[in-house]
Design a protein around this motif. Structure first.
Motif, PDB file in Angstrom:
ATOM      1  N   TYR A  37       0.835  -1.203   0.000  1.00 37.35           N
ATOM      2  CA  TYR A  37       0.000   0.000   0.000  1.00 37.35           C
ATOM      3  C   TYR A  37       0.871   1.255   0.000  1.00 37.35           C
ATOM      4  O   TYR A  37       0.591   2.210  -0.719  1.00 37.35           O
ATOM      5  N   ASN A  38       1.896   1.260   0.840  1.00 34.78           N
ATOM      6  CA  ASN A  38       2.796   2.406   0.866  1.00 34.78           C
ATOM      7  C   ASN A  38       3.568   2.535  -0.443  1.00 34.78           C
ATOM      8  O   ASN A  38       3.767   3.637  -0.956  1.00 34.78           O
ATOM      9  N   ARG A  39       4.009   1.425  -0.975  1.00 33.35           N
ATOM     10  CA  ARG A  39       4.755   1.457  -2.240  1.00 33.35           C
ATOM     11  C   ARG A  39       3.874   1.946  -3.378  1.00 33.35           C
ATOM     12  O   ARG A  39       4.320   2.712  -4.236  1.00 33.35           O
ATOM     13  N   MET A  40       2.626   1.499  -3.381  1.00 32.67           N
ATOM     14  CA  MET A  40       1.694   1.925  -4.419  1.00 32.67           C
ATOM     15  C   MET A  40       1.489   3.440  -4.350  1.00 32.67           C
ATOM     16  O   MET A  40       1.490   4.126  -5.374  1.00 32.67           O
ATOM     17  N   HIS A  41       1.359   3.962  -3.154  1.00 34.56           N
ATOM     18  CA  HIS A  41       1.193   5.400  -2.989  1.00 34.56           C
ATOM     19  C   HIS A  41       2.447   6.144  -3.446  1.00 34.56           C
ATOM     20  O   HIS A  41       2.350   7.163  -4.143  1.00 34.56           O
ATOM     21  N   ALA A  42       3.607   5.617  -3.061  1.00 31.77           N
ATOM     22  CA  ALA A  42       4.869   6.283  -3.405  1.00 31.77           C
ATOM     23  C   ALA A  42       5.126   6.284  -4.901  1.00 31.77           C
ATOM     24  O   ALA A  42       5.725   7.217  -5.423  1.00 31.77           O
ATOM     25  N   THR A  43       4.682   5.265  -5.584  1.00 30.42           N
ATOM     26  CA  THR A  43       4.929   5.229  -7.016  1.00 30.42           C
ATOM     27  C   THR A  43       3.876   5.979  -7.814  1.00 30.42           C
ATOM     28  O   THR A  43       4.178   6.521  -8.873  1.00 30.42           O
ATOM     29  N   SER A  44       2.651   6.030  -7.327  1.00 28.33           N
ATOM     30  CA  SER A  44       1.607   6.665  -8.130  1.00 28.33           C
ATOM     31  C   SER A  44       1.665   8.193  -8.060  1.00 28.33           C
ATOM     32  O   SER A  44       1.578   8.852  -9.102  1.00 28.33           O
ATOM     33  N   LYS A  45       1.801   8.763  -6.895  1.00 26.52           N
ATOM     34  CA  LYS A  45       1.749  10.231  -6.785  1.00 26.52           C
ATOM     35  C   LYS A  45       3.004  10.907  -7.330  1.00 26.52           C
ATOM     36  O   LYS A  45       2.904  11.713  -8.261  1.00 26.52           O
ATOM     37  N   PRO A  46       4.195  10.621  -6.798  1.00 24.08           N
ATOM     38  CA  PRO A  46       5.370  11.327  -7.324  1.00 24.08           C
ATOM     39  C   PRO A  46       5.693  10.950  -8.764  1.00 24.08           C
ATOM     40  O   PRO A  46       6.159  11.799  -9.539  1.00 24.08           O
ATOM     41  N   ALA A  47       5.434   9.717  -9.137  1.00 29.20           N
ATOM     42  CA  ALA A  47       5.725   9.326 -10.515  1.00 29.20           C
ATOM     43  C   ALA A  47       4.817  10.059 -11.492  1.00 29.20           C
ATOM     44  O   ALA A  47       5.242  10.435 -12.583  1.00 29.20           O
ATOM     45  N   THR A  48       3.579  10.293 -11.113  1.00 29.31           N
ATOM     46  CA  THR A  48       2.667  11.046 -11.966  1.00 29.31           C
ATOM     47  C   THR A  48       3.144  12.487 -12.112  1.00 29.31           C
ATOM     48  O   THR A  48       3.205  13.024 -13.226  1.00 29.31           O
ATOM     49  N   ILE A  49       3.493  13.109 -10.987  1.00 25.93           N
ATOM     50  CA  ILE A  49       3.967  14.494 -11.049  1.00 25.93           C
ATOM     51  C   ILE A  49       5.253  14.574 -11.872  1.00 25.93           C
ATOM     52  O   ILE A  49       5.415  15.472 -12.711  1.00 25.93           O
ATOM     53  N   GLY A  50       6.162  13.639 -11.654  1.00 25.92           N
ATOM     54  CA  GLY A  50       7.418  13.644 -12.393  1.00 25.92           C
ATOM     55  C   GLY A  50       7.219  13.431 -13.879  1.00 25.92           C
ATOM     56  O   GLY A  50       7.818  14.134 -14.712  1.00 25.92           O
ATOM     57  N   ALA A  51       6.372  12.485 -14.228  1.00 25.74           N
ATOM     58  CA  ALA A  51       6.127  12.220 -15.649  1.00 25.74           C
ATOM     59  C   ALA A  51       5.418  13.391 -16.310  1.00 25.74           C
ATOM     60  O   ALA A  51       5.712  13.740 -17.458  1.00 25.74           O
ATOM     61  N   VAL A  52       4.481  14.018 -15.588  1.00 25.53           N
ATOM     62  CA  VAL A  52       3.790  15.182 -16.152  1.00 25.53           C
ATOM     63  C   VAL A  52       4.776  16.325 -16.382  1.00 25.53           C
ATOM     64  O   VAL A  52       4.708  17.013 -17.406  1.00 25.53           O
ATOM     65  N   ALA A  53       5.697  16.527 -15.447  1.00 19.77           N
ATOM     66  CA  ALA A  53       6.700  17.583 -15.630  1.00 19.77           C
ATOM     67  C   ALA A  53       7.565  17.309 -16.852  1.00 19.77           C
ATOM     68  O   ALA A  53       7.866  18.225 -17.633  1.00 19.77           O
ATOM     69  N   VAL A  54       7.958  16.061 -17.053  1.00 17.14           N
ATOM     70  CA  VAL A  54       8.766  15.719 -18.236  1.00 17.14           C
ATOM     71  C   VAL A  54       7.944  15.877 -19.514  1.00 17.14           C
ATOM     72  O   VAL A  54       8.437  16.380 -20.531  1.00 17.14           O
ATOM     73  N   PHE A  55       6.669  15.484 -19.470  1.00 21.89           N
ATOM     74  CA  PHE A  55       5.798  15.690 -20.637  1.00 21.89           C
ATOM     75  C   PHE A  55       5.629  17.170 -20.947  1.00 21.89           C
ATOM     76  O   PHE A  55       5.610  17.577 -22.107  1.00 21.89           O
ATOM     77  N   LEU A  56       5.473  18.006 -19.903  1.00 25.92           N
ATOM     78  CA  LEU A  56       5.363  19.444 -20.125  1.00 25.92           C
ATOM     79  C   LEU A  56       6.646  20.009 -20.728  1.00 25.92           C
ATOM     80  O   LEU A  56       6.597  20.920 -21.567  1.00 25.92           O
ATOM     81  N   ALA A  57       7.782  19.481 -20.298  1.00 27.41           N
ATOM     82  CA  ALA A  57       9.047  19.891 -20.907  1.00 27.41           C
ATOM     83  C   ALA A  57       9.069  19.527 -22.386  1.00 27.41           C
ATOM     84  O   ALA A  57       9.528  20.315 -23.227  1.00 27.41           O
ATOM     85  N   GLY A  58       8.569  18.350 -22.710  1.00 28.36           N
ATOM     86  CA  GLY A  58       8.468  17.946 -24.119  1.00 28.36           C
ATOM     87  C   GLY A  58       7.540  18.846 -24.901  1.00 28.36           C
ATOM     88  O   GLY A  58       7.827  19.221 -26.042  1.00 28.36           O
ATOM     89  N   PHE A  59       6.432  19.227 -24.290  1.00 26.58           N
ATOM     90  CA  PHE A  59       5.500  20.140 -24.956  1.00 26.58           C
ATOM     91  C   PHE A  59       6.159  21.500 -25.186  1.00 26.58           C
ATOM     92  O   PHE A  59       6.015  22.097 -26.258  1.00 26.58           O
ATOM     93  N   ALA A  60       6.884  21.994 -24.170  1.00 23.07           N
ATOM     94  CA  ALA A  60       7.560  23.294 -24.322  1.00 23.07           C
ATOM     95  C   ALA A  60       8.662  23.220 -25.370  1.00 23.07           C
ATOM     96  O   ALA A  60       8.923  24.186 -26.073  1.00 23.07           O
ATOM     97  N   TYR A  61       9.309  22.087 -25.499  1.00 20.02           N
ATOM     98  CA  TYR A  61      10.401  21.939 -26.463  1.00 20.02           C
ATOM     99  C   TYR A  61       9.875  21.799 -27.891  1.00 20.02           C
ATOM    100  O   TYR A  61      10.356  22.460 -28.805  1.00 20.02           O
ATOM    101  N   PHE A  62       8.870  20.931 -28.075  1.00 23.79           N
ATOM    102  CA  PHE A  62       8.411  20.623 -29.430  1.00 23.79           C
ATOM    103  C   PHE A  62       7.323  21.567 -29.928  1.00 23.79           C
ATOM    104  O   PHE A  62       7.050  21.617 -31.125  1.00 23.79           O
ATOM    105  N   GLY A  63       6.628  22.241 -29.018  1.00 28.19           N
ATOM    106  CA  GLY A  63       5.557  23.142 -29.449  1.00 28.19           C
ATOM    107  C   GLY A  63       4.228  22.432 -29.529  1.00 28.19           C
ATOM    108  O   GLY A  63       4.108  21.241 -29.228  1.00 28.19           O
ATOM    109  N   PRO A  64       3.190  23.151 -29.939  1.00 29.94           N
ATOM    110  CA  PRO A  64       1.833  22.589 -29.871  1.00 29.94           C
ATOM    111  C   PRO A  64       1.519  21.515 -30.918  1.00 29.94           C
ATOM    112  O   PRO A  64       0.547  20.790 -30.768  1.00 29.94           O
ATOM    113  N   GLY A  65       2.295  21.365 -31.948  1.00 25.75           N
ATOM    114  CA  GLY A  65       1.990  20.355 -32.960  1.00 25.75           C
ATOM    115  C   GLY A  65       2.917  19.154 -32.867  1.00 25.75           C
ATOM    116  O   GLY A  65       3.972  19.201 -32.256  1.00 25.75           O
ATOM    117  N   GLY A  66       2.530  18.056 -33.455  1.00 23.14           N
ATOM    118  CA  GLY A  66       3.391  16.866 -33.529  1.00 23.14           C
ATOM    119  C   GLY A  66       3.674  16.251 -32.172  1.00 23.14           C
ATOM    120  O   GLY A  66       2.770  15.829 -31.473  1.00 23.14           O
TER     121      GLY A  66
END
Length: 113
Positions: A37-66
């Motif tokens: 239960y603790n591991r599931m919590h630790a992987t779901s919350k921070p991993a989501t925030i971390g992955a979203v931040a990396v995706f946002l970096a990709g969006f900022a790098y590549f722009g709105p298309g493609g």
């Protein structure tokens, strides 16, 4: 124009650093916390925030298309699937009898049941 490009570059670097930090925290939680239960919590919350931040970096790098659009779709996909997956993992652990730590119970259940 050069200043705007420098701000964009620093925003991308900042998002990648934030994403890397949260992904590292999630990995450490996965390795160090005591039960599923603790591991599931630790992987779901921070991993989501971390992955979203990396995706946002990709969006900022590549722009709105493609590839930038793919980054936004990835964020939506994460927000839809991570809570569902975490709930299913915790529910399966509870159904198979994995005990909680201390006096913690499943929501809606008491020790009498």
């Amino acid at each position: 124009m050069v200043e705007l490009e420098a701000i964009r570059t620093w925003a991308i670097v900042g998002l990648v650093v934030v994403g890397t930090f949260f992904l590292t925290v999630g990995t450490i939680g996965l390795l160090r916390l005591p039960n599923v239960y603790n591991r599931m919590h630790a992987t779901s919350k921070p991993a989501t925030i971390g992955a979203v931040a990396v995706f946002l970096a990709g969006f900022a790098y590549f722009g709105p298309g493609g590839a930038g659009l793919s980054s936004l779709i990835g964020i939506v996909f994460l927000f839809l699937t991570v809570p569902t997956g975490a709930h299913m993992i915790s529910r399966a652990a509870e159904q198979t009898g994995v005990p909680f730590l201390g006096s913690v119970t499943w929501p809606g259940k008491s020790d009498d049941e």
